[in-house]
Design a protein around this motif. Structure first.
Motif, PDB file in Angstrom:
ATOM      1  N   VAL A  22       0.867  -1.175   0.000  1.00 46.88           N
ATOM      2  CA  VAL A  22       0.000   0.000   0.000  1.00 46.88           C
ATOM      3  C   VAL A  22       0.903   1.224   0.000  1.00 46.88           C
ATOM      4  CG1 VAL A  22      -1.761   1.281   1.278  1.00 46.88           C
ATOM      5  CG2 VAL A  22      -1.870  -1.222   1.174  1.00 46.88           C
ATOM      6  N   ASP A  23       0.858   1.980  -1.071  1.00 38.83           N
ATOM      7  CA  ASP A  23       1.825   3.054  -1.321  1.00 38.83           C
ATOM      8  C   ASP A  23       1.637   4.226  -0.357  1.00 38.83           C
ATOM      9  OD1 ASP A  23       3.639   4.813  -2.345  1.00 38.83           O
ATOM     10  OD2 ASP A  23       2.796   4.882  -4.374  1.00 38.83           O
ATOM     11  N   LYS A  24       2.586   4.371   0.544  1.00 33.77           N
ATOM     12  CA  LYS A  24       2.587   5.487   1.495  1.00 33.77           C
ATOM     13  C   LYS A  24       3.666   6.510   1.146  1.00 33.77           C
ATOM     14  CE  LYS A  24      -0.469   3.772   4.482  1.00 33.77           C
ATOM     15  NZ  LYS A  24      -1.734   4.446   4.874  1.00 33.77           N
ATOM     16  N   THR A  25       4.253   6.399  -0.050  1.00 32.71           N
ATOM     17  CA  THR A  25       5.442   7.212  -0.331  1.00 32.71           C
ATOM     18  C   THR A  25       5.141   8.690  -0.518  1.00 32.71           C
ATOM     19  OG1 THR A  25       5.326   6.695  -2.718  1.00 32.71           O
ATOM     20  CG2 THR A  25       6.681   5.255  -1.317  1.00 32.71           C
ATOM     21  N   MET A  65      13.447  -0.518  -6.219  1.00 28.50           N
ATOM     22  CA  MET A  65      12.393  -0.997  -5.316  1.00 28.50           C
ATOM     23  C   MET A  65      11.141  -0.118  -5.376  1.00 28.50           C
ATOM     24  SD  MET A  65      14.370  -2.124  -1.871  1.00 28.50           S
ATOM     25  CE  MET A  65      15.824  -3.178  -1.901  1.00 28.50           C
ATOM     26  N   PHE A  66      11.278   1.097  -5.887  1.00 26.47           N
ATOM     27  CA  PHE A  66      10.178   2.051  -5.855  1.00 26.47           C
ATOM     28  C   PHE A  66       9.527   2.256  -7.224  1.00 26.47           C
ATOM     29  CE2 PHE A  66      12.724   2.831  -2.146  1.00 26.47           C
ATOM     30  CZ  PHE A  66      11.785   3.106  -1.155  1.00 26.47           C
ATOM     31  N   GLU A  67       9.859   1.412  -8.172  1.00 30.45           N
ATOM     32  CA  GLU A  67       9.235   1.518  -9.485  1.00 30.45           C
ATOM     33  C   GLU A  67       7.725   1.322  -9.363  1.00 30.45           C
ATOM     34  OE1 GLU A  67      10.997  -1.083 -12.309  1.00 30.45           O
ATOM     35  OE2 GLU A  67      12.996  -0.165 -12.175  1.00 30.45           O
ATOM     36  N   GLY A  68       6.972   2.229  -9.993  1.00 33.33           N
ATOM     37  CA  GLY A  68       5.518   2.160  -9.944  1.00 33.33           C
ATOM     38  C   GLY A  68       4.900   2.860  -8.756  1.00 33.33           C
ATOM     39  N   LEU A  69       5.712   3.333  -7.815  1.00 34.48           N
ATOM     40  CA  LEU A  69       5.201   4.036  -6.646  1.00 34.48           C
ATOM     41  C   LEU A  69       5.239   5.548  -6.871  1.00 34.48           C
ATOM     42  CD1 LEU A  69       6.797   1.929  -3.751  1.00 34.48           C
ATOM     43  CD2 LEU A  69       4.582   1.611  -4.886  1.00 34.48           C
ATOM     44  N   TRP A  70       4.455   6.268  -6.090  1.00 34.55           N
ATOM     45  CA  TRP A  70       4.286   7.715  -6.262  1.00 34.55           C
ATOM     46  C   TRP A  70       5.626   8.432  -6.278  1.00 34.55           C
ATOM     47  CZ3 TRP A  70       5.677  12.038  -3.600  1.00 34.55           C
ATOM     48  CH2 TRP A  70       5.043  13.241  -3.960  1.00 34.55           C
ATOM     49  N   ILE A  71       6.538   8.018  -5.418  1.00 31.45           N
ATOM     50  CA  ILE A  71       7.767   8.773  -5.189  1.00 31.45           C
ATOM     51  C   ILE A  71       8.830   8.527  -6.256  1.00 31.45           C
ATOM     52  CG2 ILE A  71       9.095   7.078  -3.816  1.00 31.45           C
ATOM     53  CD1 ILE A  71       9.574   9.409  -1.798  1.00 31.45           C
ATOM     54  N   HIS A  72       8.648   7.539  -7.095  1.00 28.14           N
ATOM     55  CA  HIS A  72       9.726   7.088  -7.989  1.00 28.14           C
ATOM     56  C   HIS A  72      10.315   8.224  -8.826  1.00 28.14           C
ATOM     57  CE1 HIS A  72      11.488   5.151 -11.621  1.00 28.14           C
ATOM     58  NE2 HIS A  72      12.003   4.346 -10.704  1.00 28.14           N
ATOM     59  N   ASP A  73       9.457   9.061  -9.398  1.00 33.34           N
ATOM     60  CA  ASP A  73       9.937  10.146 -10.263  1.00 33.34           C
ATOM     61  C   ASP A  73      10.045  11.480  -9.534  1.00 33.34           C
ATOM     62  OD1 ASP A  73       9.999   8.393 -12.446  1.00 33.34           O
ATOM     63  OD2 ASP A  73       7.866   8.721 -12.833  1.00 33.34           O
ATOM     64  N   ARG A  74       9.949  11.439  -8.201  1.00 31.34           N
ATOM     65  CA  ARG A  74       9.975  12.681  -7.422  1.00 31.34           C
ATOM     66  C   ARG A  74      11.111  12.690  -6.387  1.00 31.34           C
ATOM     67  NH1 ARG A  74       4.668  11.108  -8.421  1.00 31.34           N
ATOM     68  NH2 ARG A  74       3.247  12.741  -9.178  1.00 31.34           N
ATOM     69  N   GLN A 214      -1.194  15.374  10.243  1.00 35.95           N
ATOM     70  CA  GLN A 214      -0.150  15.150   9.246  1.00 35.95           C
ATOM     71  C   GLN A 214       0.197  13.664   9.133  1.00 35.95           C
ATOM     72  OE1 GLN A 214       3.495  17.198  10.181  1.00 35.95           O
ATOM     73  NE2 GLN A 214       4.541  16.549   8.312  1.00 35.95           N
ATOM     74  N   ALA A 215       0.065  12.945  10.249  1.00 36.19           N
ATOM     75  CA  ALA A 215       0.422  11.524  10.255  1.00 36.19           C
ATOM     76  C   ALA A 215      -0.778  10.625  10.523  1.00 36.19           C
ATOM     77  CB  ALA A 215       1.496  11.278  11.316  1.00 36.19           C
ATOM     78  N   ALA A 216      -1.979  11.155  10.319  1.00 34.30           N
ATOM     79  CA  ALA A 216      -3.192  10.399  10.671  1.00 34.30           C
ATOM     80  C   ALA A 216      -3.279   9.069   9.948  1.00 34.30           C
ATOM     81  CB  ALA A 216      -4.430  11.244  10.391  1.00 34.30           C
ATOM     82  N   SER A 217      -2.803   9.011   8.701  1.00 33.03           N
ATOM     83  CA  SER A 217      -2.868   7.756   7.926  1.00 33.03           C
ATOM     84  C   SER A 217      -1.498   7.347   7.400  1.00 33.03           C
ATOM     85  CB  SER A 217      -3.855   7.900   6.770  1.00 33.03           C
ATOM     86  OG  SER A 217      -3.502   8.980   5.917  1.00 33.03           O
ATOM     87  N   LEU A 218      -0.453   7.820   8.072  1.00 36.95           N
ATOM     88  CA  LEU A 218       0.916   7.466   7.666  1.00 36.95           C
ATOM     89  C   LEU A 218       1.154   5.967   7.838  1.00 36.95           C
ATOM     90  CD1 LEU A 218       3.707   8.491   6.725  1.00 36.95           C
ATOM     91  CD2 LEU A 218       4.258   8.914   9.137  1.00 36.95           C
ATOM     92  N   VAL A 219       0.595   5.397   8.899  1.00 39.72           N
ATOM     93  CA  VAL A 219       0.543   3.945   9.066  1.00 39.72           C
ATOM     94  C   VAL A 219      -0.917   3.569   9.267  1.00 39.72           C
ATOM     95  CG1 VAL A 219       2.865   3.708  10.008  1.00 39.72           C
ATOM     96  CG2 VAL A 219       0.964   4.139  11.555  1.00 39.72           C
TER      97      VAL A 219
END
Length: 513
Positions: A22-25, A65-74, A214-219
């Motif tokens: 589940v992408d939390k990036t 490891m982060f291919e396809g995740l939100w953070i990959h290109d950021r 800010q961290a309500a749904s971080l985990v």
């Protein structure tokens, strides 16, 4: 469907095995770019270790490891940092003692970087490690998981050891006060949020994310993430059990959602959710893995068993330590209670979901009845069956049997509190199997039980005649709320005797609804 990462807490392992992540990036990126020093407490099995493991791989530059995740290109993959990742749960402090275990861990961390430490106390070794890693590899990313485990493991068992370990940690973490030049990023996680004075008194720059939106749904897992990542798993179980996916989602939400630390956003317990999708059965997964006899003992000592309407302010929820343990903050921090509503000056706390409420009430009822929790369901079922048959004699025999289990001296010493607590928990627990409602406001009916054709209104009195209870029902006209339902309304006045330690008499009147 991808394999579910049940029990897997390492991001690299999830990637290697092609498991669902589940992408939390996006939230992790926001956390890293908006601050530097953080603390986060969450209950066990909530994804804290996976969060730290994910951050570790980001700073190590594990781009693939982060291919396809939100953070990959950021993310700037050309810039990396050395990572010191310490998991306090695996230190071996039981065998070595906390001081020696920390020293051994710091030596191991130094060896990873090809360094030698000249100091011999854990705090000075910690300072030396940060300085030398910075000098040789660059600014350090420091991740500390389960910072409090060497303390909470001893709560209720060895107070002296818990206090000793707290003192060690206070000295150990004080190193971080002057470590800012060596740190790129810091995140400390744990279950308990001990008062700042007790451990982190010197860390004025540590941002506490515990109750921040800010961290309500971080985990944890949100409803939106259920819809995004879990439709195949929903569809499989829904088809098997002849539910619609929407109906099944609603049941899952009732059982496993509801945890909140800001009073607005709610999340599912990841361990329970993944366990459900793995097994396809509604069970009390999370509760079974760590039920604390210490918590139950505290409830018994304080005679506090009712948690349907508990109010607290933010300061009180962290104002405790190993030498000053308070039940409500401990229940909140360990996940048995959560924020149901946030008012300007206080929080309303309650059980987060059916899994926790049903399990906790079962254990509490077992404690009050002096029986194994596994046997508490039988009286509930027997009581239900008796009411369905309109067999009041058998129904009251069930209640009589419950009270007969209480040791005589205990009942006499705490008769009023025991009487109210046991009845309250019995009827609340009954609500998981049978329509039941326990009223707690002053002047309300004690218990309401509904079947398909009948409504049963109970008013209980201790050391007073059943007629007194019946008079209160009539005068306050409790039955009016059920008129027009087409159900038969049974008014039941029940008298308990502290001397007889049970039901002395009962009476019934019937009102057609």
């Amino acid at each position: 469907m991808k394999p579910l990462p049940l029990g897997i807490q390492t991001f690299s392992e999830i990637h290697r095995l092609g498991m669902l992540y589940v992408d939390k990036t996006e939230q992790i990126h926001r956390l890293i770019t908006q601050g530097k020093h953080y603390f986060l407490s969450r209950p066990r099995r909530f994804g804290k270790s996976l969060l730290l493991s994910t951050i570790r791989e980001l700073f190590l530059g594990s781009r693939q490891m982060f291919e396809g995740l939100w953070i990959h290109d950021r993310w700037d993959w050309t810039s990396t940092n050395p990572v010191i990742h310490i998991g306090m749960a695996s230190l071996g402090y039981d065998a070595w003692g906390l001081s020696r275990a920390l020293q051994l861990e710091l030596q191991k961390q130094a060896e990873r970087f090809g360094l030698e430490l000249a100091e011999n106390s854990e705090d000075q070794m910690f300072r030396e490690l940060l300085e030398k890693v910075h000098a040789s590899r660059g600014r350090v990313v420091l991740l500390i998981d389960e910072y409090d485990k060497p303390i909470i493991d001893y709560l209720g068992l060895d107070a002296e050891k818990a206090i000793e370990n707290r003192a060690i940690f206070k000295r150990f973490y004080s190193v971080l006060k002057d470590a800012d030049p060596h740190l790129e990023f810091l995140l400390i996680t744990g279950v308990s949020k001990f008062s700042k004075v007790s451990i982190f008194s010197d860390l004025n720059n540590l941002t506490d994310l515990t109750m921040s939106s800010q961290a309500a749904s971080l985990v944890g897992i949100t409803d939106e993430e259920i819809r995004q990542y879990f439709p195949p798993y929903l569809d499989r179980i829904a088809a098997r059990d002849e539910f619609s996916p929407e109906q099944l989602h609603g049941l899952i939400k009732e059982w496993y959602n509801g945890y909140s630390w800001d009073g607005t956003h709610t999340v599912y317990n990841p361990f329970s959710l993944l366990s459900f999708f793995s097994e396809g059965q509604f069970r009390n997964f999370w509760f079974e893995t760590g039920t604390s006899s210490f918590l139950l003992q505290m409830m018994k000592e304080q005679n506090l068993f009712r948690f349907d309407e508990v109010f607290a302010n933010e300061a009180s929820l962290s104002a405790f330590g190993p030498d000053h343990i308070r039940l409500i903050p401990l229940l909140f921090q360990t996940g048995y209670l959560t924020i149901k509503r946030k008012d300007p000056a206080r929080f309303l706390l309650g059980y987060p979901n059916r899994e926790v409420q049903q399990s906790m009430q079962q254990y509490i009822l077992g404690e009050l009845m002096h029986t194994d929790p596994g046997f508490t369901t039988n009286p509930v079922v027997e009581f239900r069956e008796a009411l369905e048959k309109k067999d009041l004699s058998s129904a009251f025999e069930v209640l009589q049997g419950i009270f007969s289990r209480i040791p005589y001296d205990l009942f006499i010493a705490n008769q009023e509190a025991y009487y109210h607590s046991l009845l309250h928990v019995f009827f609340e627990f009954m609500g998981h199997y049978f329509a039941s409602e326990v009223r707690t406001s002053k002047g309300r009916i004690d218990a309401v039980v509904q079947t398909e054709r009948d409504v049963w209104l109970f008013e209980f009195k201790l050391d007073q005649p059943a007629a007194t209870a019946m008079q209160q029902i009539r005068e306050r006209r409790y039955f009016e709320a059920f008129l027009g339902t087409g159900k038969t309304i049974h008014l039941l006045g029940v008298a308990f005797s502290s001397q007889q330690k049970g039901i002395s008499e009962w009476m019934e009147e019937i009102v057609e609804g």
